[in-house]
Design a protein around this motif. Structure first.
Motif, PDB file in Angstrom:
ATOM      1  N   VAL A   1      -0.677  23.090 -33.889  1.00 28.91           N
ATOM      2  CA  VAL A   1      -0.980  24.414 -33.333  1.00 28.91           C
ATOM      3  C   VAL A   1      -0.499  24.463 -31.892  1.00 28.91           C
ATOM      4  N   ILE A   2       0.180  25.558 -31.527  1.00 27.97           N
ATOM      5  CA  ILE A   2       0.385  25.865 -30.111  1.00 27.97           C
ATOM      6  C   ILE A   2      -0.440  27.106 -29.802  1.00 27.97           C
ATOM      7  N   TRP A   3      -1.075  27.094 -28.645  1.00 26.26           N
ATOM      8  CA  TRP A   3      -2.138  28.053 -28.334  1.00 26.26           C
ATOM      9  C   TRP A   3      -1.947  28.589 -26.922  1.00 26.26           C
ATOM     10  N   TYR A   4      -1.914  29.913 -26.805  1.00 25.31           N
ATOM     11  CA  TYR A   4      -1.823  30.555 -25.491  1.00 25.31           C
ATOM     12  C   TYR A   4      -2.887  31.641 -25.448  1.00 25.31           C
ATOM     13  N   GLN A   5      -3.999  31.337 -24.812  1.00 17.13           N
ATOM     14  CA  GLN A   5      -5.135  32.258 -24.785  1.00 17.13           C
ATOM     15  C   GLN A   5      -6.061  31.822 -23.655  1.00 17.13           C
ATOM     16  N   GLY A   6      -6.827  32.749 -23.142  1.00 17.47           N
ATOM     17  CA  GLY A   6      -7.789  32.441 -22.089  1.00 17.47           C
ATOM     18  C   GLY A   6      -7.914  33.554 -21.069  1.00 17.47           C
ATOM     19  N   GLU A   7      -6.927  34.433 -21.012  1.00 22.58           N
ATOM     20  CA  GLU A   7      -6.981  35.541 -20.064  1.00 22.58           C
ATOM     21  C   GLU A   7      -8.252  36.367 -20.258  1.00 22.58           C
ATOM     22  N   SER A   8      -8.688  36.508 -21.517  1.00 20.20           N
ATOM     23  CA  SER A   8      -9.882  37.309 -21.806  1.00 20.20           C
ATOM     24  C   SER A   8     -11.168  36.493 -21.757  1.00 20.20           C
ATOM     25  N   ASP A   9     -11.086  35.265 -21.239  1.00 19.40           N
ATOM     26  CA  ASP A   9     -12.285  34.446 -21.043  1.00 19.40           C
ATOM     27  C   ASP A   9     -12.361  33.894 -19.629  1.00 19.40           C
ATOM     28  N   ALA A  10     -11.417  34.277 -18.777  1.00 19.04           N
ATOM     29  CA  ALA A  10     -11.281  33.622 -17.478  1.00 19.04           C
ATOM     30  C   ALA A  10     -12.456  33.878 -16.546  1.00 19.04           C
ATOM     31  N   GLU A  11     -13.267  34.887 -16.803  1.00 19.44           N
ATOM     32  CA  GLU A  11     -14.413  35.161 -15.941  1.00 19.44           C
ATOM     33  C   GLU A  11     -15.620  34.291 -16.280  1.00 19.44           C
ATOM     34  N   ASN A  12     -15.533  33.530 -17.350  1.00 15.42           N
ATOM     35  CA  ASN A  12     -16.638  32.632 -17.704  1.00 15.42           C
ATOM     36  C   ASN A  12     -16.059  31.287 -18.129  1.00 15.42           C
ATOM     37  N   ALA A  13     -15.524  30.583 -17.134  1.00 15.04           N
ATOM     38  CA  ALA A  13     -14.859  29.311 -17.410  1.00 15.04           C
ATOM     39  C   ALA A  13     -15.823  28.286 -17.989  1.00 15.04           C
ATOM     40  N   GLU A  14     -17.067  28.307 -17.525  1.00 12.90           N
ATOM     41  CA  GLU A  14     -18.036  27.320 -18.003  1.00 12.90           C
ATOM     42  C   GLU A  14     -18.328  27.496 -19.484  1.00 12.90           C
ATOM     43  N   LEU A  15     -18.424  28.735 -19.932  1.00 11.96           N
ATOM     44  CA  LEU A  15     -18.668  28.986 -21.351  1.00 11.96           C
ATOM     45  C   LEU A  15     -17.457  28.557 -22.181  1.00 11.96           C
ATOM     46  N   TYR A  16     -16.267  28.848 -21.674  1.00 10.67           N
ATOM     47  CA  TYR A  16     -15.032  28.463 -22.372  1.00 10.67           C
ATOM     48  C   TYR A  16     -14.956  26.951 -22.521  1.00 10.67           C
ATOM     49  N   GLN A  17     -15.381  26.242 -21.509  1.00 12.71           N
ATOM     50  CA  GLN A  17     -15.332  24.785 -21.558  1.00 12.71           C
ATOM     51  C   GLN A  17     -16.214  24.237 -22.676  1.00 12.71           C
ATOM     52  N   LYS A  18     -17.277  24.943 -22.994  1.00 20.60           N
ATOM     53  CA  LYS A  18     -18.158  24.535 -24.094  1.00 20.60           C
ATOM     54  C   LYS A  18     -17.630  25.005 -25.449  1.00 20.60           C
ATOM     55  N   LEU A  19     -16.974  26.166 -25.463  1.00 18.79           N
ATOM     56  CA  LEU A  19     -16.534  26.737 -26.735  1.00 18.79           C
ATOM     57  C   LEU A  19     -15.233  26.131 -27.238  1.00 18.79           C
TER      58      LEU A  19
END
Length: 694
Positions: A489-507
């Motif tokens: 898999v190649i993955w390019y995503q995160g712009e719509s999660d950038a305001e909650n980096a801590e949550l993204y790190q867990k998800l």
């Protein structure tokens, strides 16, 4: 002429009617409130047994023996065997019995106390029905979904629900009975459940149940069908068993021919069939797959065997080749890369700033939202394909020299949580609440919620689906591709999660583990770190992405902070991104002697007023374009960031702490939009980082 008395004719007619009634195939629908039709305006006409009667027709007599709140457990709080419906069932003497019980047994009054009785009591019910109706054909049902709105969902009911599901499976296996999968039929349709407890289907949901049970009873699953990923021009994954699967009417003989292999299988009682051919090395010569049943033949032409990569994420993965810098020269050379095949699984509606039409809303609810087919690498198909994916695949094709298939599934603006399976989120206490009123939930950035509100302005149902809601993109797209083998898999995503980096790190680790579980393979995940832009949270988010490399095995990250635009999230120069992802894959997956990454922070050491920083992939460390080194800062004990001079010495960076400053942390590229310019000898940029000074 002799005339029979009128009364004699009446008797003959009555006898004929009685005989016809005796010949009806009696179907008993046994269950709880889902069977009864609780919450429907008119259960007698709208419950699933009533709708099943309409589908089966006059040769069947379908009777509803559902009892609200009934438990299968005989020691449960409302045992089915004590109800009047049970007594009426025994008198009915059905030829077919459909049992859907167990949902209420997840109650804390029941399962914790009597869990070991469940299978015994289920077998007792089966034996009792058989004793009263010798020769009866019994179907038992996997439970309809229990959604997260249920008040007891996280207080063990979720766990008990899945234990009950497993016990039901074992009962079916022990009795050699067909298992009707109502969970699979409805697990991704919360829009057809309307009560607060999210247990009871509405009329549309009852129709889905009726259709599902109709198919199992009659064996009519719609004839020979293949998944959407099986089309002309497809690429199969090399070095893995060739798996071909689909649906057909139950009992149908399906013959599959591929290369020198031929197999015939019988579609199961659930309509499913699958063949497995031996693994093959790469094949560049076009092959044909022939799939046939008694009445239908499907021929898939121009099939290659090579490496298949899934290209997924949000708008920067969706960004088409035609819009990138340098597009013209790329599009003029597509014919030279014909072993490259493209499958763009395109969404039915874009998430642009407009209300969706009724048809678009319906397509989203029904998860009939993505469509596509494998295309040859011609100009038109390439122009519309992900530029990041295309450049990645083109470089692999040249350097590995095997056919490459690319599957693009990307949705502009989509948050990570929309790509994770429902079960994975439900099983994680931190993420289960994301399903609750998601359009007002902080699990999604405000921008996502606002855009969804615009798209869904004309939606009548509060349960309307959308590509930003939790699990939607997994259910509408990814789930329909599984288990099609892929290389990675190649993955390019995160712009719509950038305001909650801590949550993204867990998800993110939950997400990667979920997809690997779905494919039953330790897929490599290579992802893109966000670029530079003047959005305040992006430096923090980039650092979280950097740290994820060490949290998730078999992952890699490419840096794009040197490519960004101060104001445009969709920067145009995407070719380097695809090339960097390819370099990462060529090193880590294909084991080529290629530098996989720009410099990544490794360690630091403070000596006096100097800090020496070491990096991975540091050979040829230098400042880009011959300029002086930029981008290093020290965070003082007072929390202020101070720019400091930095120099490269061998493969280290040395920075000097200003006199009188206590250095708490060292940061690099610690601006949302950065001009930081540290690169290695392959001109690959260093990642943003912030690390404590010890």
């Amino acid at each position: 002429m002799y005339k029979r008395p009128f009364c004699f004719l009446v008797m003959i007619l009555w006898a004929s009617v009685c005989y016809a009634q005796q010949r009806l195939m009696k179907v008993a629908c046994i269950g709880n409130s889902v069977t009864y039709g609780w919450g429907l305006k008119d259960p007698a006409q709208m419950s699933y047994p009533a709708l099943l009667q309409q589908k089966l027709g006059d040769q069947y007599e379908v009777r509803n023996f559902g009892h609200n709140g009934a438990t299968l457990l005989r020691k449960g709080h409302n045992p089915y065997f004590k109800t009047k419906e049970f007594q009426e069932l025994l008198q009915f003497k059905p030829a077919i019995a459909v049992i859907d019980l167990g949902l209420n047994d997840t109650d804390p009054r029941d399962f914790p106390n009597y869990r070991d009785h469940f299978m015994v009591d289920y077998n007792w019910l089966i034996d009792t029905i058989r004793s009263m109706s010798p020769g009866v054909k019994i179907f038992i049902c996997r439970l309809t979904p229990l959604f997260t709105g249920h008040s007891r969902f996280m207080s063990s009911t979720f766990d008990w629900y899945w234990k009950v599901q497993e016990k039901i499976r074992k009962v079916a296996a022990a009795n050699n009975l067909p298992l009707i999968d109502l969970y699979q039929a409805l697990h991704n349709r919360p829009d057809v459940f309307t009560d607060a407890a999210t247990l009871h289907p509405n009329e549309t949901g009852a129709g889905i149940i009726a259709q599902t049970i109709y198919q199992y009873i009659t064996g009519k699953f719609g004839g020979l069908q293949l998944p959407p990923v099986f089309t002309d021009n497809m690429v199969l994954q090399r070095d893995e068993p060739v798996k071909i699967w689909g649906k057909a009417n139950a009992g149908a003989a399906i013959t599959v021919k591929f290369m020198t292999n031929k197999q015939t299988v019988i579609a199961g009682y659930d309509g499913k069939w699958q063949v497995l051919f031996p693994a093959s090395k790469a094949v560049s010569a076009p092959q044909v797959i022939e799939i046939s049943s008694l009445s239908t033949r499907v021929t898939i032409r121009n099939v290659l065997i090579g490496d298949v990569w899934l290209c997924s994420g949000q708008s920067n993965m969706y960004f088409p080749l035609s819009q990138t810098t340098g597009a013209d020269s790329l599009l003029q050379n597509t014919d030279s890369l014909q072993p490259l095949r493209l499958f763009k699984y395109k969404p039915y509606a874009e998430t642009d700033n407009r209300p969706w039409t009724n048809n678009e809303l319906r397509k989203a609810n029904e998860l009939d939202f993505f469509s596509g087919s494998w295309q040859l690498n011609h100009k038109k198909a390439a122009a519309d394909f992900s530029v990041v994916g295309y450049i990645f695949g083109a470089r692999l094709l040249k350097e590995v020299n095997v056919p490459v298939g690319l599957i693009e599934v990307a949705v502009g603006g989509s948050p990570l949580i929309s790509w994770v399976s429902r079960y994975a989120l439900e099983a994680a206490p931190l993420f289960e609440p994301a399903f609750h009123n998601w359009r007002q939930s902080d699990y999604l950035m405000q921008w996502c919620r606002q855009r969804a509100d615009v798209n869904l302005k004309n939606a009548a149902s509060p349960f309307q689906r959308h590509p930003y809601d939790p699990s939607f993109n997994f259910e509408a797209a990814i789930e329909k591709l599984i288990p099609y083998p892929v290389k990675g898999v190649i993955w390019y995503q995160g712009e719509s999660d950038a305001e909650n980096a801590e949550l993204y790190q867990k998800l993110f680790p939950v997400f990667v583990k979920d997809w690997r579980n779905q494919w039953q393979k330790d897929l490599p995940f290579y992802y893109v770190q966000l670029s530079s832009i003047n959005r305040p949270s992006w430096n923090y988010f980039r650092d979280v992405q950097r740290n994820l490399i060490n949290q998730v095995d078999h992952c890699g990250m490419v840096v794009t902070s040197d490519l960004g635009d101060t104001a445009d999230v969709h920067y145009k120069n995407k070719i380097p991104v695809g090339n960097r992802l390819a370099g990462l894959a060529l090193n880590k997956t294909y084991h080529k002697s290629i530098t996989p990454s720009g410099p990544l922070f490794q360690s630091l050491k403070k000596t006096g007023n100097q800090i020496r920083i070491r990096f991975q992939y540091a050979t040829g460390l230098k400042a880009a374009n011959g300029r002086s080194l930029e981008g290093f800062e020290i965070m003082s004990g007072k929390g202020a960031f101070i720019k400091v001079p930095a120099v490269v010495k061998a493969d280290e960076v040395i920075i000097t702490i200003p006199e009188g400053v206590h250095a708490e942390k060292v940061a690099y590229a610690w601006q949302p939009f950065t001009r930081a310019n540290l690169v290695n000898g392959d001109l690959l940029p260093a990642s943003t980082f912030i690390e404590p000074v010890k």
